[in-house]
Motif scaffolding. Structure first.
Motif, PDB file in Angstrom:
ATOM      1  N   CYS A  56      16.216  25.493   2.733  1.00 35.65           N
ATOM      2  CA  CYS A  56      16.519  26.842   2.960  1.00 35.65           C
ATOM      3  C   CYS A  56      15.267  28.001   3.184  1.00 35.65           C
ATOM      4  O   CYS A  56      14.432  27.854   3.131  1.00 35.65           O
ATOM      5  CB  CYS A  56      17.417  27.317   1.310  1.00 35.65           C
ATOM      6  N   HIS A  57      16.194  28.595   3.973  1.00 39.58           N
ATOM      7  CA  HIS A  57      14.869  29.843   4.806  1.00 39.58           C
ATOM      8  C   HIS A  57      16.075  31.002   4.480  1.00 39.58           C
ATOM      9  O   HIS A  57      17.111  31.613   4.792  1.00 39.58           O
ATOM     10  CB  HIS A  57      14.894  29.508   6.215  1.00 39.58           C
ATOM     11  N   ALA A  95      15.507  26.178  10.361  1.00 40.93           N
ATOM     12  CA  ALA A  95      16.084  25.034   9.882  1.00 40.93           C
ATOM     13  C   ALA A  95      16.451  23.825  10.467  1.00 40.93           C
ATOM     14  O   ALA A  95      15.658  22.999   9.592  1.00 40.93           O
ATOM     15  CB  ALA A  95      17.624  25.903   9.016  1.00 40.93           C
TER      16      ALA A  95
END
Ligand code: UT7
Length: 325
Positions: free
Chosen positions: A178-179, A235
């Motif tokens: 996750c970013h 991602a």
């Protein structure tokens, strides 16, 4: 260990408002709304409905899809900008309504990025050993904060909820990464000024119409395209994959033109991009989990597929998540 989505569900209230309904309220028309946004209709909750009511329906469907009993849940995370009340959290109301007695519950405030932020929190909770099974929900009743005299915003938003059950899994499966990003200096581009400590909306103290969404649409549009494209590529890069490896791309459903522009920037073919904003409008934190649930129902992804989520919203906030389904 990591975490994996093992069930999804969505719910939208039955009442529908079409573009023509808005043409009777403000100076607009179906042609402008369809061509500028791609939106044709949106679902609107009946007065008296609480956000946790929408959460409950979506969560029940996700739990059924996962074959999980509410009593097995260790935690609930709800992303919303339209909570039932300032406190307690909508998560706590959902916990009560579901009968998820063992679970702890919280809300995450990240506007339209609420689901991706909540998923990231839930994934981190599992990785930190704070639970093995949880529910991640994005839900909104935006009709309570929409200014139905402002044609620049009122035509955009809808109500609904989407939920995902997540469970512990082997590292390398499920949520791969996750970013998350924020830029608070651009808060004014999309915000709701009233109802908090700055303008408490008490009788006599509130200035007029501060309890509604305000948005600089055009500026917000540009940031949405740039940031969603950036964070999507981030991602892919982090996981050593390319856009060709992605089976399905689910961007936040704000505007068809934004979705198209982001898709073009990252170079993903249109048939791999999931779009349902024509039927729901922009449901903020609910948009991605509603899309995830619909995509599953329509067979748009299957076990082992790589699904990329990308969100953008007020804050500003933006984020992505790469999932092995
Ligand atoms: O969910 C999180 C983030 N949200 C977003 O990402 C939303 C981002 N913004 C947008 O989707 C678009 O900016 C809008 C759909 C809100 C607006 O589209 P636009 O192409 O950026 O239009 P605009 O704001 O530049 O306005 C163009 C014209 C203006 O008229 P003038 O000044 O050129 O005469 C507006 O007054 O369109 C007018 N306009 C409308 N006309 C008919 C604005 N809203 C409407 C309307 N019907 N509903």
């Amino acid at each position: 260990m990591g975490s994996k989505i093992i069930g999804v569900g969505m719910y939208a209230p039955p009442k529908i408002m079409t573009n023509n309904d808005f043409a009777k309220m403000v100076d607009t028309n179906d042609e402008w709304i369809s061509t500028r946004t791609g939106i044709r209709e949106r679902h609107i909750a009946e007065p008296g409905t609480a956000t946790s009511d929408l959460c409950l329906e979506a969560s029940r469907r996700a739990l059924t899809d996962a074959g999980v009993d509410p009593k097995e849940l260790d935690f609930l995370v709800v992303g919303t900008l339209t909570p039932d009340m300032p406190f307690p959290s909508t998560g706590c109301f959902l916990q009560m309504k579901l009968g998820a007695d063992r679970a702890y519950a919280m809300d995450v405030s990240a506007a339209c990025s609420g689901f991706v932020y909540s998923l990231s929190v839930a994934d981190a909770l599992v990785r930190a050993g704070r639970g093995k099974k949880g529910l991640v929900v994005g839900a909104e009743i935006l009709s309570t904060v929409v200014d139905y005299t402002d044609r620049g915003t009122c035509i955009l938003f809808g109500d609904g909820a989407g939920a995902a059950v997540i469970a512990e899994c082997e590292e390398g499966d499920g949520v791969l990464s996750c970013h998350l990003h924020s830029d608070g200096s651009l808060w004014e581009l999309i915000h709701c000024p009233g109802g908090g400590t700055v303008d408490p909306c008490n009788p006599g103290t509130s200035t007029v119409r501060t309890n509604f969404i305000r948005m600089a649409g055009n500026e917000t549009f540009k940031h949405a395209v740039t940031r969603m494209a950036e964070v999507s590529l981030e991602a892919l890069e982090r996981n050593g994959v390319t856009v060709a490896d992605v089976d399905l791309y689910i961007p936040h459903q704000a505007n068809q033109r934004i979705v198209k522009a982001v898709g073009k920037r990252i170079g993903i073919p249109e048939e791999k991009v999931f779009v349902n904003l024509d039927r729901y409008g922009n449901t903020s934190a609910a948009s991605i989990p509603i899309a995830l649930a619909e995509a599953k129902e329509k067979g748009r992804y299957s076990k082992g597929d790589l699904v990329l989520l990308a969100a953008f919203g007020g804050g500003l906030t933006w984020g992505s998540a790469l999932l092995r389904m």
